[in-house]
Scaffold this motif. Structure first.
Motif, PDB file in Angstrom:
ATOM      1  N   ALA A   1      43.386  34.704  40.409  1.00 49.14           N
ATOM      2  CA  ALA A   1      43.089  34.036  39.144  1.00 49.14           C
ATOM      3  C   ALA A   1      43.323  34.946  37.939  1.00 49.14           C
ATOM      4  CB  ALA A   1      41.648  33.508  39.147  1.00 49.14           C
ATOM      5  N   PHE A   2      44.426  35.685  37.965  1.00 46.65           N
ATOM      6  CA  PHE A   2      44.783  36.516  36.827  1.00 46.65           C
ATOM      7  C   PHE A   2      45.341  35.633  35.709  1.00 46.65           C
ATOM      8  CE2 PHE A   2      45.912  40.151  39.964  1.00 46.65           C
ATOM      9  CZ  PHE A   2      44.571  40.507  40.045  1.00 46.65           C
ATOM     10  N   GLY A   3      45.072  36.021  34.477  1.00 44.45           N
ATOM     11  CA  GLY A   3      45.621  35.303  33.339  1.00 44.45           C
ATOM     12  C   GLY A   3      47.077  35.646  33.109  1.00 44.45           C
ATOM     13  N   ASP A   4      47.808  34.714  32.522  1.00 38.87           N
ATOM     14  CA  ASP A   4      49.234  34.932  32.274  1.00 38.87           C
ATOM     15  C   ASP A   4      49.485  36.104  31.332  1.00 38.87           C
ATOM     16  OD1 ASP A   4      49.814  32.796  33.903  1.00 38.87           O
ATOM     17  OD2 ASP A   4      50.025  31.354  32.248  1.00 38.87           O
ATOM     18  N   ALA A   5      48.565  36.319  30.400  1.00 44.84           N
ATOM     19  CA  ALA A   5      48.795  37.351  29.389  1.00 44.84           C
ATOM     20  C   ALA A   5      48.222  38.711  29.782  1.00 44.84           C
ATOM     21  CB  ALA A   5      48.170  36.915  28.064  1.00 44.84           C
ATOM     22  N   GLU A   6      47.531  38.799  30.904  1.00 46.46           N
ATOM     23  CA  GLU A   6      46.923  40.070  31.303  1.00 46.46           C
ATOM     24  C   GLU A   6      47.996  41.106  31.645  1.00 46.46           C
ATOM     25  OE1 GLU A   6      42.755  40.073  33.398  1.00 46.46           O
ATOM     26  OE2 GLU A   6      44.060  38.646  34.437  1.00 46.46           O
ATOM     27  N   THR A   7      47.765  42.337  31.192  1.00 47.87           N
ATOM     28  CA  THR A   7      48.576  43.465  31.633  1.00 47.87           C
ATOM     29  C   THR A   7      47.914  44.051  32.868  1.00 47.87           C
ATOM     30  OG1 THR A   7      49.280  43.971  29.371  1.00 47.87           O
ATOM     31  CG2 THR A   7      49.507  45.710  31.022  1.00 47.87           C
ATOM     32  N   LEU A   8      48.625  44.031  33.986  1.00 49.18           N
ATOM     33  CA  LEU A   8      48.074  44.516  35.253  1.00 49.18           C
ATOM     34  C   LEU A   8      48.475  45.970  35.456  1.00 49.18           C
ATOM     35  CD1 LEU A   8      48.768  41.451  37.602  1.00 49.18           C
ATOM     36  CD2 LEU A   8      46.791  41.909  36.127  1.00 49.18           C
ATOM     37  N   VAL A   9      47.478  46.847  35.384  1.00 47.65           N
ATOM     38  CA  VAL A   9      47.673  48.281  35.562  1.00 47.65           C
ATOM     39  C   VAL A   9      47.297  48.614  37.001  1.00 47.65           C
ATOM     40  CG1 VAL A   9      46.968  50.589  34.827  1.00 47.65           C
ATOM     41  CG2 VAL A   9      47.160  48.735  33.145  1.00 47.65           C
ATOM     42  N   LEU A  10      48.245  49.057  37.786  1.00 47.34           N
ATOM     43  CA  LEU A  10      48.026  49.306  39.206  1.00 47.34           C
ATOM     44  C   LEU A  10      47.710  50.766  39.470  1.00 47.34           C
ATOM     45  CD1 LEU A  10      48.169  48.378  42.212  1.00 47.34           C
ATOM     46  CD2 LEU A  10      50.612  48.934  42.139  1.00 47.34           C
ATOM     47  N   PHE A  11      46.699  50.980  40.300  1.00 45.39           N
ATOM     48  CA  PHE A  11      46.465  52.287  40.927  1.00 45.39           C
ATOM     49  C   PHE A  11      46.599  52.075  42.426  1.00 45.39           C
ATOM     50  CE2 PHE A  11      43.861  55.129  43.390  1.00 45.39           C
ATOM     51  CZ  PHE A  11      44.160  56.377  42.874  1.00 45.39           C
ATOM     52  N   ALA A  12      47.377  52.920  43.117  1.00 37.61           N
ATOM     53  CA  ALA A  12      47.569  52.810  44.560  1.00 37.61           C
ATOM     54  C   ALA A  12      47.296  54.159  45.201  1.00 37.61           C
ATOM     55  CB  ALA A  12      48.989  52.348  44.888  1.00 37.61           C
ATOM     56  N   GLY A  13      46.448  54.153  46.218  1.00 41.88           N
ATOM     57  CA  GLY A  13      46.127  55.401  46.901  1.00 41.88           C
ATOM     58  C   GLY A  13      44.663  55.447  47.274  1.00 41.88           C
ATOM     59  N   ARG A  14      44.244  56.594  47.773  1.00 35.21           N
ATOM     60  CA  ARG A  14      42.840  56.767  48.143  1.00 35.21           C
ATOM     61  C   ARG A  14      41.985  56.709  46.884  1.00 35.21           C
ATOM     62  NH1 ARG A  14      43.567  60.728  51.435  1.00 35.21           N
ATOM     63  NH2 ARG A  14      43.208  62.365  49.904  1.00 35.21           N
ATOM     64  N   VAL A  15      40.933  55.924  46.934  1.00 31.30           N
ATOM     65  CA  VAL A  15      40.129  55.634  45.749  1.00 31.30           C
ATOM     66  C   VAL A  15      38.969  56.628  45.687  1.00 31.30           C
ATOM     67  CG1 VAL A  15      38.903  53.822  44.482  1.00 31.30           C
ATOM     68  CG2 VAL A  15      40.801  53.222  45.990  1.00 31.30           C
ATOM     69  N   ASP A  16      39.277  57.836  45.237  1.00 33.05           N
ATOM     70  CA  ASP A  16      38.226  58.846  45.170  1.00 33.05           C
ATOM     71  C   ASP A  16      38.577  59.905  44.137  1.00 33.05           C
ATOM     72  OD1 ASP A  16      40.038  60.616  46.343  1.00 33.05           O
ATOM     73  OD2 ASP A  16      39.177  60.456  48.344  1.00 33.05           O
ATOM     74  N   ALA A  17      37.715  60.923  44.087  1.00 35.89           N
ATOM     75  CA  ALA A  17      37.861  61.945  43.057  1.00 35.89           C
ATOM     76  C   ALA A  17      39.154  62.728  43.198  1.00 35.89           C
ATOM     77  CB  ALA A  17      36.669  62.907  43.112  1.00 35.89           C
TER      78      ALA A  17
END
Length: 411
Positions: free
Chosen positions: A220-236
């Motif tokens: 349910a993303f909006g058409d005008a949203e800018t989608l900023v992707l982070f890919a990888g292990r989600v940690d410090a």
């Protein structure tokens, strides 16, 4: 007769494994497909001892750890589990049959190999490749556990000394990027360091014009949203919270920006707490699903400084995605023309990241142009896994096997 090569990947191999394991999965697939003339066994960790053949001459052998780090890995929120034992008898009993031992880490498998080699009158050719900056990761994880900085620094220094002893024990050291070469040669000695690049599967990772609509419909993303992707292990260790704080600032300024996170780890909770409905956590994804997510988003923000190369950057570029990277990171070596095929963040804090992401969010035309340039760089400059295997790995393995033969002749 084929040269028998043992690659020691002392990490758990499963669907959620990180880039180190995936790298060797890709090399194994290429060797099984191309048959480059070696007999290749890749040793990994798992819940039970198994053999998985990929061809007559390529296989994965899974061994159970002697002292697995699984509980610690869970405490840290998904860091790859390894074996902390000083010796692995099951591996030792198998290693003697191989001509070349290729080490890729500095824990139980590597210690076993070095210890066993010291006992053998005719030791095999030994190679080590650097896939992770273990001292930097050690400090990052200890800080995540709120260990005092002096203790974290001492532990990182100890990890560095252990790694350096390993480098000096091997005939050849492989680094991922040219900037690493000088520092590693200072440790291992001149003439002993060469490059081991990484490949990208352009059949799997490619632009997909329909991917955005499918992802938007599912979440349910909006058409005008800018989608900023982070890919990888989600940690410090990957500095995901830097990207998150940048997105929070942009949302506070009224921009329609969303952080999309592909991966799992200890920072998932803090991400949700910071961004609320401004973040979408996809969890760990398989390669096919990840390719579609790259193609669906507007840019990749990857603040990690601990990568030796960062394959997610090459994968994103192959999907036509602009990439935003820290100036000091080795991941920038994927770029042919920083500023044209990707963004380099010089002020490497939340303010600097917010400014660079905002510039792309506010200018869709520039975003598209940079995505096209990233795709061009990928197709022209980035090699396949088969090419990297043939150009970077096979000559080193053959040289190491020749060294073993030479030592045998002298003795």
């Amino acid at each position: 007769m084929r040269t028998s090569v043992a690659v020691l990947v002392e990490l758990v191999r499963n669907a959620g494994a990180g880039g180190h394991v995936k790298c060797w999965e890709r090399f194994a697939e290429a060797a099984a497909r191309d048959d480059p003339g070696v007999d290749l066994t890749i040793y990994v960790l798992g819940d039970r001892d198994t053999v998985e053949p990929l061809s007559d001459f390529v296989r994965f052998i899974t061994l159970r750890p002697v002292l697995g780090s699984g509980p610690l890995a869970r405490l840290l929120g998904g860091v790859d589990a390894t074996d902390l034992a000083p010796y692995h008898p099951g591996l030792a009993s198998r290693l003697r049959k191989h001509d070349v031992w290729h080490l890729t880490h500095s824990f139980a498998f590597a210690r076993t190999a070095v210890r066993l080699a010291g006992r053998m009158p005719e030791r095999p050719g030994m190679v080590v490749s650097l896939h992770t900056d273990v001292p930097v990761l050690t400090a990052a994880y200890l800080r995540q556990m709120r260990v005092p900085g002096t203790v974290a620094g001492a532990a990182a220094a100890l990890a560095g000394r252990r790694r350096n002893r390993l480098l000096r024990a091997c005939d050849r050291v492989l680094v991922a990027t040219a900037p690493e070469r000088g520092a590693v040669e200072a440790i291992a000695g001149p003439g002993r360091v060469s490059l081991l690049g990484r490949g990208v599967d352009l059949g799997r990772f490619r632009p997909d014009p329909s991917a955005r609509a499918r992802l938007a419909a599912r979440y349910a993303f909006g058409d005008a949203e800018t989608l900023v992707l982070f890919a990888g292990r989600v940690d410090a260790s990957k500095r995901v919270m830097t990207a998150a704080e940048a997105v929070r600032r942009l949302r506070a300024d009224g921009r329609d920006v969303r952080l999309v996170v592909a991966g799992s780890g200890a920072a998932a909770g803090p991400l949700s707490a910071l961004l609320g409905d401004g973040v979408t956590l996809l969890g760990a994804l398989g390669q096919g699903d990840l390719a579609r997510v790259y193609a669906a988003c507007d840019l990749l923000a990857f603040p990690s400084r601990s990568e030796t190369i960062g394959n997610v950057v090459a994968e994103a570029m192959a999907c036509g995605l602009p990439v935003v990277l820290p100036e000091v990171a080795l991941t920038t070596t994927w770029l042919a023309a920083p500023g044209r095929d990707g963004v380099v963040v010089r002020r490497d804090d939340a303010h600097g990241w917010a400014r660079e992401i905002a510039a792309l969010a506010d200018d869709p035309g520039r975003r598209r142009e940079m995505g096209r340039a990233a795709l061009e760089t990928s197709r022209v400059r980035h090699r396949s896994w088969s090419r990297v295997l043939a150009e970077d790995l096979l000559p080193v393995w053959q040289e190491a096997a020749g060294r073993q033969a030479g030592r045998r002749a002298i003795s």
